[in-house]
Scaffold this active site. Structure first.
Site, PDB file in Angstrom:
ATOM      1  N   TYR A  49       0.884  -1.249  -0.026  1.00  0.00           N
ATOM      2  CA  TYR A  49       0.054  -0.070  -0.170  1.00  0.00           C
ATOM      3  C   TYR A  49       0.930   1.177   0.181  1.00  0.00           C
ATOM      4  O   TYR A  49       0.581   2.317  -0.505  1.00  0.00           O
ATOM      5  CB  TYR A  49      -0.864  -0.106   1.348  1.00  0.00           C
ATOM      6  CG  TYR A  49      -2.095  -1.131   1.152  1.00  0.00           C
ATOM      7  CD1 TYR A  49      -2.026  -2.309   1.348  1.00  0.00           C
ATOM      8  CD2 TYR A  49      -3.286  -0.466   0.018  1.00  0.00           C
ATOM      9  CE1 TYR A  49      -2.894  -3.193   0.955  1.00  0.00           C
ATOM     10  CE2 TYR A  49      -4.111  -1.564  -0.219  1.00  0.00           C
ATOM     11  CZ  TYR A  49      -3.957  -2.909   0.332  1.00  0.00           C
ATOM     12  OH  TYR A  49      -5.008  -3.962  -0.234  1.00  0.00           O
ATOM     13  N   ARG A  52       1.173   1.741  -3.831  1.00  0.00           N
ATOM     14  CA  ARG A  52       0.249   2.309  -4.395  1.00  0.00           C
ATOM     15  C   ARG A  52       0.143   3.843  -3.790  1.00  0.00           C
ATOM     16  O   ARG A  52      -0.574   4.553  -4.680  1.00  0.00           O
ATOM     17  CB  ARG A  52      -1.028   1.405  -3.984  1.00  0.00           C
ATOM     18  CG  ARG A  52      -0.775  -0.044  -4.569  1.00  0.00           C
ATOM     19  CD  ARG A  52      -1.926  -0.692  -4.366  1.00  0.00           C
ATOM     20  NE  ARG A  52      -3.498  -0.241  -4.864  1.00  0.00           N
ATOM     21  CZ  ARG A  52      -4.418  -0.905  -4.620  1.00  0.00           C
ATOM     22  NH1 ARG A  52      -4.611  -1.591  -3.689  1.00  0.00           N
ATOM     23  NH2 ARG A  52      -5.695  -0.366  -5.304  1.00  0.00           N
ATOM     24  N   GLN A  82     -15.869   2.492  -5.447  1.00  0.00           N
ATOM     25  CA  GLN A  82     -14.990   1.233  -4.779  1.00  0.00           C
ATOM     26  C   GLN A  82     -13.382   1.514  -4.715  1.00  0.00           C
ATOM     27  O   GLN A  82     -12.613   0.819  -4.160  1.00  0.00           O
ATOM     28  CB  GLN A  82     -14.998   0.034  -5.778  1.00  0.00           C
ATOM     29  CG  GLN A  82     -16.608  -0.472  -6.010  1.00  0.00           C
ATOM     30  CD  GLN A  82     -16.849  -1.593  -6.948  1.00  0.00           C
ATOM     31  OE1 GLN A  82     -16.365  -2.840  -6.761  1.00  0.00           O
ATOM     32  NE2 GLN A  82     -17.204  -1.069  -8.026  1.00  0.00           N
ATOM     33  N   ASP A  85      -8.593   5.538  -4.082  1.00  0.00           N
ATOM     34  CA  ASP A  85      -7.641   6.959  -4.298  1.00  0.00           C
ATOM     35  C   ASP A  85      -8.734   7.979  -3.932  1.00  0.00           C
ATOM     36  O   ASP A  85      -9.933   7.819  -3.660  1.00  0.00           O
ATOM     37  CB  ASP A  85      -7.417   6.896  -5.611  1.00  0.00           C
ATOM     38  CG  ASP A  85      -8.612   6.978  -6.706  1.00  0.00           C
ATOM     39  OD1 ASP A  85      -8.780   5.956  -7.717  1.00  0.00           O
ATOM     40  OD2 ASP A  85      -9.419   7.913  -6.729  1.00  0.00           O
ATOM     41  N   HIS A 100     -14.673   0.875   0.009  1.00  0.00           N
ATOM     42  CA  HIS A 100     -13.516   0.042  -0.016  1.00  0.00           C
ATOM     43  C   HIS A 100     -12.330   0.688   0.850  1.00  0.00           C
ATOM     44  O   HIS A 100     -11.284   0.077   0.811  1.00  0.00           O
ATOM     45  CB  HIS A 100     -12.998  -0.688  -0.999  1.00  0.00           C
ATOM     46  CG  HIS A 100     -14.079  -1.591  -1.670  1.00  0.00           C
ATOM     47  ND1 HIS A 100     -13.903  -2.229  -3.022  1.00  0.00           N
ATOM     48  CD2 HIS A 100     -15.090  -2.078  -1.207  1.00  0.00           C
ATOM     49  CE1 HIS A 100     -14.951  -2.909  -3.220  1.00  0.00           C
ATOM     50  NE2 HIS A 100     -15.563  -2.936  -2.216  1.00  0.00           N
ATOM     51  N   THR A 169     -16.174  -0.319 -13.679  1.00  0.00           N
ATOM     52  CA  THR A 169     -16.045  -1.381 -12.587  1.00  0.00           C
ATOM     53  C   THR A 169     -16.663  -2.681 -13.203  1.00  0.00           C
ATOM     54  O   THR A 169     -17.707  -2.832 -14.081  1.00  0.00           O
ATOM     55  CB  THR A 169     -16.880  -1.366 -11.250  1.00  0.00           C
ATOM     56  OG1 THR A 169     -16.964  -2.347 -10.519  1.00  0.00           O
ATOM     57  CG2 THR A 169     -18.294  -0.797 -11.660  1.00  0.00           C
ATOM     58  N   SER A 170     -15.730  -3.783 -13.198  1.00  0.00           N
ATOM     59  CA  SER A 170     -16.293  -4.943 -13.779  1.00  0.00           C
ATOM     60  C   SER A 170     -17.553  -5.740 -13.162  1.00  0.00           C
ATOM     61  O   SER A 170     -17.954  -6.818 -13.547  1.00  0.00           O
ATOM     62  CB  SER A 170     -15.097  -6.004 -13.742  1.00  0.00           C
ATOM     63  OG  SER A 170     -14.723  -6.302 -12.452  1.00  0.00           O
TER      64      SER A 170
HETATM   65  N1  APR Z   1     -12.647   3.944 -18.343  1.00  0.00           N
HETATM   66  C1  APR Z   1     -13.660   3.684 -18.127  1.00  0.00           C
HETATM   67  N2  APR Z   1     -13.502   2.037 -17.731  1.00  0.00           N
HETATM   68  C2  APR Z   1     -12.492   1.629 -17.948  1.00  0.00           C
HETATM   69  C3  APR Z   1     -11.160   2.070 -18.422  1.00  0.00           C
HETATM   70  C4  APR Z   1     -11.374   3.372 -18.897  1.00  0.00           C
HETATM   71  N3  APR Z   1     -10.507   4.337 -19.173  1.00  0.00           N
HETATM   72  N4  APR Z   1     -10.151   1.122 -18.533  1.00  0.00           N
HETATM   73  C5  APR Z   1     -10.797  -0.074 -17.705  1.00  0.00           C
HETATM   74  N5  APR Z   1     -12.047   0.344 -17.725  1.00  0.00           N
HETATM   75  C6  APR Z   1     -13.118  -0.941 -17.097  1.00  0.00           C
HETATM   76  C7  APR Z   1     -12.862  -2.367 -17.557  1.00  0.00           C
HETATM   77  O1  APR Z   1     -13.186  -2.672 -18.812  1.00  0.00           O
HETATM   78  C8  APR Z   1     -13.229  -3.149 -16.308  1.00  0.00           C
HETATM   79  O2  APR Z   1     -14.856  -3.196 -16.530  1.00  0.00           O
HETATM   80  O3  APR Z   1     -12.996  -0.731 -15.657  1.00  0.00           O
HETATM   81  C9  APR Z   1     -13.162  -2.079 -15.035  1.00  0.00           C
HETATM   82  C10 APR Z   1     -12.259  -2.243 -14.111  1.00  0.00           C
HETATM   83  O4  APR Z   1     -12.686  -3.470 -13.294  1.00  0.00           O
HETATM   84  P1  APR Z   1     -11.609  -4.310 -12.020  1.00  0.00           P
HETATM   85  O5  APR Z   1     -10.355  -4.086 -12.625  1.00  0.00           O
HETATM   86  O6  APR Z   1     -12.136  -5.377 -11.905  1.00  0.00           O
HETATM   87  O7  APR Z   1     -11.836  -2.912 -11.010  1.00  0.00           O
HETATM   88  P2  APR Z   1     -13.116  -2.815  -9.964  1.00  0.00           P
HETATM   89  O8  APR Z   1     -14.349  -3.368 -10.860  1.00  0.00           O
HETATM   90  O9  APR Z   1     -13.001  -1.389  -9.452  1.00  0.00           O
HETATM   91  O10 APR Z   1     -12.707  -3.939  -8.783  1.00  0.00           O
HETATM   92  C11 APR Z   1     -13.588  -3.965  -7.848  1.00  0.00           C
HETATM   93  O11 APR Z   1     -12.151  -5.347  -6.606  1.00  0.00           O
HETATM   94  O12 APR Z   1     -10.083  -6.184  -6.096  1.00  0.00           O
HETATM   95  C12 APR Z   1     -11.204  -5.453  -5.617  1.00  0.00           C
HETATM   96  O13 APR Z   1     -11.186  -3.757  -3.865  1.00  0.00           O
HETATM   97  C13 APR Z   1     -10.946  -3.831  -5.276  1.00  0.00           C
HETATM   98  O14 APR Z   1     -12.349  -2.031  -5.555  1.00  0.00           O
HETATM   99  C14 APR Z   1     -11.728  -3.202  -6.196  1.00  0.00           C
HETATM  100  C15 APR Z   1     -12.711  -3.978  -6.268  1.00  0.00           C
END
Ligand code: APR
Length: 223
Positions: A49, A52, A82, A85, A100, A169-170
């Site tokens: 961390y 990061r 989530q 930052d 989070h 977010t995925s």
């Molecule tokens: N603009 C918008 N979306 C984007 C971009 C962009 N430039 N680049 C990537 N993405 C999308 C990807 O397509 C994906 O759907 O952002 C999403 C990122 O997904 P993850 O990497 O899974 O991140 P997130 O959904 O925030 O993860 C949720 O998982 O590990 C834990 O606590 C952590 O808060 C996090 C949580």
């Protein structure tokens, strides 16, 4: 109501988690983002961390963050993120809930009410750094398997939303992803993401763009 994830900060140079080359491709989640990992090797987790945090100090809000802050002129905008930052706040958003936790804060391991703002000029946490009661400090982050204290407030706000927007977010991680189930049926849902995202709602308006261009298109659609 705007639900954001790591993709919101991708254009600020901060890696997402599950895109190729993302954080969880490079670090074993169970070692750096679980209470068990922290108990097993606190130094490794604190360094993860610290690294990061140094990355965040070099990052700036992107056009998407700034456009969301500007939307407060026309809408009552509540961001539920989530992300750990503080780029939404740096961009000027005034209502931000961190599901989070927050990277620029530390918390006592012995009294969770003791939370400290970290000074950007001295923001590392090391083994032996203790709170005022003598307990080791830890990142003020929700690790996998830990409770999400702000979830009830997030659900309450989501149930009142007139417009629901998902950005970057995925929708893989619960309970955060479950907020979509709290959106009233007649409320329009927008998704801003360059990729497809699997959700349980079929009536989502997908703006297949990155955050900066996507929020601009959203503003055009809403005003
Ligand atoms: N603009 C918008 N979306 C984007 C971009 C962009 N430039 N680049 C990537 N993405 C999308 C990807 O397509 C994906 O759907 O952002 C999403 C990122 O997904 P993850 O990497 O899974 O991140 P997130 O959904 O925030 O993860 C949720 O998982 O590990 C834990 O606590 C952590 O808060 C996090 C949580």
């Amino acid at each position: 109501m705007i639900l954001t994830g790591a993709g919101m900060s991708a254009e600020s140079g901060i890696a997402t988690f599950r895109d190729s080359g993302g954080l969880w491709d490079r670090y074993p989640v169970e070692q750096v983002a679980t209470p068990e990992g922290f108990a097993a090797d606190p130094g490794l987790v604190l360094d993860f961390y610290n690294m990061r945090r140094h990355e965040l100090l070099k990052a700036r809000p992107n056009g998407g963050h700034l456009a969301l802050a500007a939307m407060e002129k026309d809408f009552e905008v509540q961001i539920i993120t989530q992300n750990i930052d503080n780029l939404h706040e740096q961009a000027g958003s005034s209502r931000v809930i961190h599901l989070h936790g927050e990277l620029m804060k530390a918390r006592s391991t012995g009294d969770e009410t003791l939370v400290y703002e970290l000074d950007p000029d001295d923001c590392d946490i090391h083994p032996g750094d203790c709170c005022e009661k003598g307990f080791q400090l830890r990142p003020h982050i929700v690790w996998f398997g830990e409770a999400v204290p702000m979830m009830a407030e997030a659900e309450r706000i989501t149930r009142q939303a007139d417009i629901f927007v998902i950005i970057g977010t995925s929708m893989n991680v619960y309970p955060a992803a479950g907020l979509l189930d709290d959106v009233r049926r007649n409320v329009p849902v927008y998704l801003i993401d360059p990729k497809d995202v699997v959700t349980r709602r079929y009536d989502i308006h997908h703006i297949r763009k990155g955050a900066t261009e996507g929020v601009k298109e959203l503003q055009r659609l809403l005003t």
